[in-house]
Design an enzyme around this catalytic site. Structure first.
Site, PDB file in Angstrom:
ATOM      1  N   ALA A   1       0.827  -1.210   0.000  1.00  0.00           N
ATOM      2  CA  ALA A   1       0.000   0.000   0.000  1.00  0.00           C
ATOM      3  C   ALA A   1       0.858   1.255   0.000  1.00  0.00           C
ATOM      4  O   ALA A   1       0.435   2.295  -0.504  1.00  0.00           O
ATOM      5  CB  ALA A   1      -0.925  -0.008   1.215  1.00  0.00           C
ATOM      6  N   THR A   2       2.050   1.164   0.556  1.00  0.00           N
ATOM      7  CA  THR A   2       2.955   2.316   0.503  1.00  0.00           C
ATOM      8  C   THR A   2       3.202   2.711  -0.955  1.00  0.00           C
ATOM      9  O   THR A   2       3.180   3.888  -1.316  1.00  0.00           O
ATOM     10  CB  THR A   2       4.288   1.969   1.213  1.00  0.00           C
ATOM     11  OG1 THR A   2       4.000   1.707   2.590  1.00  0.00           O
ATOM     12  CG2 THR A   2       5.298   3.099   1.110  1.00  0.00           C
TER      13      THR A   2
ATOM     14  N   ASN B   1      -5.436   3.654  11.186  1.00  0.00           N
ATOM     15  CA  ASN B   1      -4.740   2.460  11.671  1.00  0.00           C
ATOM     16  C   ASN B   1      -4.554   2.459  13.181  1.00  0.00           C
ATOM     17  O   ASN B   1      -4.472   1.407  13.789  1.00  0.00           O
ATOM     18  CB  ASN B   1      -3.377   2.302  10.979  1.00  0.00           C
ATOM     19  CG  ASN B   1      -2.594   3.588  10.861  1.00  0.00           C
ATOM     20  OD1 ASN B   1      -3.119   4.622  10.460  1.00  0.00           O
ATOM     21  ND2 ASN B   1      -1.328   3.541  11.216  1.00  0.00           N
TER      22      ASN B   1
ATOM     23  N   GLN C   1      -6.972  -0.101   6.156  1.00  0.00           N
ATOM     24  CA  GLN C   1      -7.535  -0.590   7.425  1.00  0.00           C
ATOM     25  C   GLN C   1      -9.042  -0.806   7.338  1.00  0.00           C
ATOM     26  O   GLN C   1      -9.678  -1.165   8.334  1.00  0.00           O
ATOM     27  CB  GLN C   1      -7.211   0.391   8.559  1.00  0.00           C
ATOM     28  CG  GLN C   1      -5.720   0.541   8.838  1.00  0.00           C
ATOM     29  CD  GLN C   1      -5.089  -0.682   9.498  1.00  0.00           C
ATOM     30  OE1 GLN C   1      -5.786  -1.583   9.999  1.00  0.00           O
ATOM     31  NE2 GLN C   1      -3.774  -0.747   9.487  1.00  0.00           N
TER      32      GLN C   1
ATOM     33  N   SER D   1      -3.851  -3.447   0.941  1.00  0.00           N
ATOM     34  CA  SER D   1      -2.658  -4.213   1.286  1.00  0.00           C
ATOM     35  C   SER D   1      -3.066  -5.593   1.795  1.00  0.00           C
ATOM     36  O   SER D   1      -3.862  -5.701   2.727  1.00  0.00           O
ATOM     37  CB  SER D   1      -1.883  -3.466   2.377  1.00  0.00           C
ATOM     38  OG  SER D   1      -0.695  -4.151   2.661  1.00  0.00           O
ATOM     39  N   ALA D   2      -2.487  -6.642   1.189  1.00  0.00           N
ATOM     40  CA  ALA D   2      -2.925  -8.007   1.510  1.00  0.00           C
ATOM     41  C   ALA D   2      -2.605  -8.423   2.938  1.00  0.00           C
ATOM     42  O   ALA D   2      -3.359  -9.172   3.565  1.00  0.00           O
ATOM     43  CB  ALA D   2      -2.281  -9.004   0.532  1.00  0.00           C
ATOM     44  N   HIS D   3      -1.480  -7.918   3.475  1.00  0.00           N
ATOM     45  CA  HIS D   3      -1.065  -8.442   4.789  1.00  0.00           C
ATOM     46  C   HIS D   3      -1.913  -7.910   5.935  1.00  0.00           C
ATOM     47  O   HIS D   3      -1.719  -8.310   7.087  1.00  0.00           O
ATOM     48  CB  HIS D   3       0.434  -8.230   5.027  1.00  0.00           C
ATOM     49  CG  HIS D   3       0.882  -6.835   5.321  1.00  0.00           C
ATOM     50  ND1 HIS D   3       1.087  -6.388   6.593  1.00  0.00           N
ATOM     51  CD2 HIS D   3       1.195  -5.802   4.509  1.00  0.00           C
ATOM     52  CE1 HIS D   3       1.522  -5.124   6.559  1.00  0.00           C
ATOM     53  NE2 HIS D   3       1.570  -4.749   5.290  1.00  0.00           N
TER      54      HIS D   3
ATOM     55  N   THR E   1       7.557  -7.931 -13.414  1.00  0.00           N
ATOM     56  CA  THR E   1       6.993  -9.271 -13.610  1.00  0.00           C
ATOM     57  C   THR E   1       5.972  -9.578 -12.523  1.00  0.00           C
ATOM     58  O   THR E   1       6.227  -9.331 -11.345  1.00  0.00           O
ATOM     59  CB  THR E   1       8.128 -10.321 -13.584  1.00  0.00           C
ATOM     60  OG1 THR E   1       9.043  -9.980 -14.618  1.00  0.00           O
ATOM     61  CG2 THR E   1       7.600 -11.731 -13.793  1.00  0.00           C
TER      62      THR E   1
ATOM     63  N   CYS F   1       5.486   1.420  11.880  1.00  0.00           N
ATOM     64  CA  CYS F   1       6.351   2.121  10.924  1.00  0.00           C
ATOM     65  C   CYS F   1       7.055   3.276  11.610  1.00  0.00           C
ATOM     66  O   CYS F   1       8.064   3.758  11.156  1.00  0.00           O
ATOM     67  CB  CYS F   1       5.532   2.674   9.768  1.00  0.00           C
ATOM     68  SG  CYS F   1       4.208   1.599   9.284  1.00  0.00           S
TER      69      CYS F   1
HETATM   70  N1  7TS Z   1      -1.841   2.693   5.077  1.00  0.00           N
HETATM   71  C1  7TS Z   1      -2.330   2.385   6.298  1.00  0.00           C
HETATM   72  C2  7TS Z   1      -3.596   3.016   6.777  1.00  0.00           C
HETATM   73  C3  7TS Z   1      -1.650   1.450   7.089  1.00  0.00           C
HETATM   74  O1  7TS Z   1      -2.153   1.130   8.283  1.00  0.00           O
HETATM   75  C4  7TS Z   1      -0.439   0.876   6.613  1.00  0.00           C
HETATM   76  C5  7TS Z   1       0.362  -0.030   7.485  1.00  0.00           C
HETATM   77  C6  7TS Z   1      -0.006   1.225   5.327  1.00  0.00           C
HETATM   78  C7  7TS Z   1      -0.729   2.150   4.593  1.00  0.00           C
HETATM   79  C8  7TS Z   1       1.207   0.623   4.707  1.00  0.00           C
HETATM   80  O2  7TS Z   1       0.915  -0.632   4.170  1.00  0.00           O
HETATM   81  P1  7TS Z   1       2.042  -1.524   3.484  1.00  0.00           P
HETATM   82  O3  7TS Z   1       1.317  -2.459   2.575  1.00  0.00           O
HETATM   83  O4  7TS Z   1       2.931  -0.599   2.725  1.00  0.00           O
HETATM   84  O5  7TS Z   1       2.742  -2.232   4.572  1.00  0.00           O
HETATM   85  N2  7TS Z   1       0.189   0.222   8.852  1.00  0.00           N
HETATM   86  C9  7TS Z   1       0.917  -0.194   9.896  1.00  0.00           C
HETATM   87  C10 7TS Z   1       0.547   0.010  11.237  1.00  0.00           C
HETATM   88  O6  7TS Z   1      -0.439   0.585  11.635  1.00  0.00           O
HETATM   89  N3  7TS Z   1       1.502  -0.535  12.020  1.00  0.00           N
HETATM   90  O7  7TS Z   1       2.407  -1.078  11.229  1.00  0.00           O
HETATM   91  C11 7TS Z   1       2.082  -0.892   9.916  1.00  0.00           C
END
Ligand code: 7TS
Length: 407
Positions: A71-72, A153, A181, A201-203, A239, A327
């Site tokens: 997602a970043t 988040n 979220q 974001s899948a994780h 890829t 983060c």
């Molecule tokens: N956006 C939101 C709202 C998030 O909570 C996070 C990760 C990201 C973007 C980034 O996602 P990624 O796919 O790039 O990892 N949030 C958090 C958190 O709240 N604690 O650790 C990671």
């Protein structure tokens, strides 16, 4: 007992997701862009994953869903490409976001400010929510993009995405939401909201780390962030990460089917934990009303107890929690969302985020209630700043030097 309550940071990969991914590492490993049978062998699985994504968020056939690395990346892509398309190569100069976005939005906005872009950071109310009407006065004819997260988040608070989308539509401004979220935690239906771009974001929903996606309404033009071999229709090169795409599709399907039922069960555990902590501990408060919060999240502040100390004690009891976004957790800063809500620095250092998942059990909740209480008792006994006071009717207490708003 081990208890993982940091599911807003990341989740366990659902074993069914891991199982679905395995064949695509060493059996069906061809490059999907290759024309031979080893390449094309993965096409049905990719198509299935794409369909699972569309169904989960009720996207329409005209929309695009593009896989990214996280997602970043999705957030960076939207902000930087709108800058290129509408500001560098257009007549706009302004982006609106909020004070409480994830760092992947806020740091990108800071970078864009260094490039000369004007950025407005909308404030939140005492519930930690941006009120849609505050947006109206900030949009001008120079505004290129509004970027407001769907759910926060740290607090789990859900933002009025439908109303914000409507304002953006009326004013002809592109609207991006960071849906990380929200997807898999609350129903997300792209036919019900006017959103041009949504990051996922899948994780965060029991899929693998290192894969995300960007939803693009009506295949809106957006300069690619990654140029290269014209993968995904030239929208995002690199890829295709087939096992992870398969995993994300499976994970979103599992997270969103019968979501009300799954979330009801998580909500019941969350509420039981929250009720117990509020009832059995003095001088604690939870940020944001429950009705407007993702059903798995509690951000609790414990007067006189440093968040890091609390994490240490919980960690010793094999409980994983967080003081806020992982983060940002290397620098022991105050919780930025609590500061934005109006808490002072001392109080903003006392926030602990507990985030549950569908794998959290009732036994784990019982265990956490006991360990949490004993950690607070121990830490307050050695705290120099904590003096037991009865909060006043307004929820304010001053004996330990902490003046705070009632959340
Ligand atoms: N956006 C939101 C709202 C998030 O909570 C996070 C990760 C990201 C973007 C980034 O996602 P990624 O796919 O790039 O990892 N949030 C958090 C958190 O709240 N604690 O650790 C990671």
């Amino acid at each position: 007992m081990h208890v993982y309550l940091d599911n807003n940071a990341t989740t366990m990969v659902d074993p069914a997701v891991a199982e679905a991914m395995i064949p695509f590492f060493s059996e069906i490993y061809g490059n999907p862009n290759s024309l031979h049978r080893y390449g094309t062998a993965s096409h049905p699985a990719i198509t299935k994953a794409i369909n699972q994504m569309y169904k989960a968020i009720n996207a329409s056939d005209n929309d695009d869903i593009i896989f990214t690395s996280c997602a970043t990346e999705s957030n960076n892509w939207v902000l930087k490409s709108v800058w290129v398309d509408k500001i560098l190569n257009g007549d706009k100069n302004h982006i609106v976001t909020t004070e409480v976005e994830h760092p992947s939005v806020l740091s990108t906005c800071k970078f864009l400010e260094e490039q000369g872009v004007k950025v407005t950071y909308l404030p939140v109310n005492d519930q930690g929510v941006v009120e849609a009407h505050t947006l109206r006065s900030f949009i001008t004819e120079k505004t290129a993009l509004v970027s407001v997260m769907w759910a926060n988040n740290e607090t789990g608070m859900i933002f009025p995405i439908k109303e914000i989308g409507q304002i953006c539509k009326e004013r002809g401004v592109l609207f991006h939401t960071d849906g990380v979220q929200a997807v898999g935690k609350i129903p997300v239906d792209m036919q019900e909201v006017h959103v041009d771009f949504m990051s996922m974001s899948a994780h965060k929903f029991h899929g693998p780390k290192g894969i995300g996606a960007l939803y693009i309404r009506n295949s809106e033009a957006l300069t690619p962030l990654l140029h290269g071999g014209e993968h995904m229709g030239g929208r995002r090169s690199g890829t295709l990460n087939v096992p992870y795409i398969v995993g994300m599709g499976k994970a979103i399907e599992l997270a969103t089917e019968n979501i009300e039922e799954k979330m009801g069960s998580i909500r019941a555990k969350r509420d039981r934990l929250e009720d117990a902590l509020l009832a059995e501990l003095e001088d604690v408060m939870v940020v944001g009303n429950r009705e407007n919060r993702t059903p798995n999240t509690i951000l609790i502040s414990i007067r006189g107890v440093e968040g890091e100390g609390m994490l240490w004690d919980l960690n010793n009891a094999l409980i994983g929690a967080s003081t806020g976004s992982a983060c940002a957790s290397e620098d022991l800063e105050a919780n930025t969302v609590m500061l934005a809500i109006g808490a002072d620095h001392e109080l903003a250092h006392t926030g602990i985020r507990l985030s549950l998942s569908r794998f959290t059990t009732d036994e784990e909740i019982d265990y956490v209630i006991e360990k949490f209480k004993s950690a607070v008792k121990r830490l307050r006994a050695i705290s120099s700043s904590y003096a037991k006071v009865q909060p006043t009717a307004g929820g304010e207490a001053t004996a330990c030097g902490i003046h705070h708003k009632k959340f």
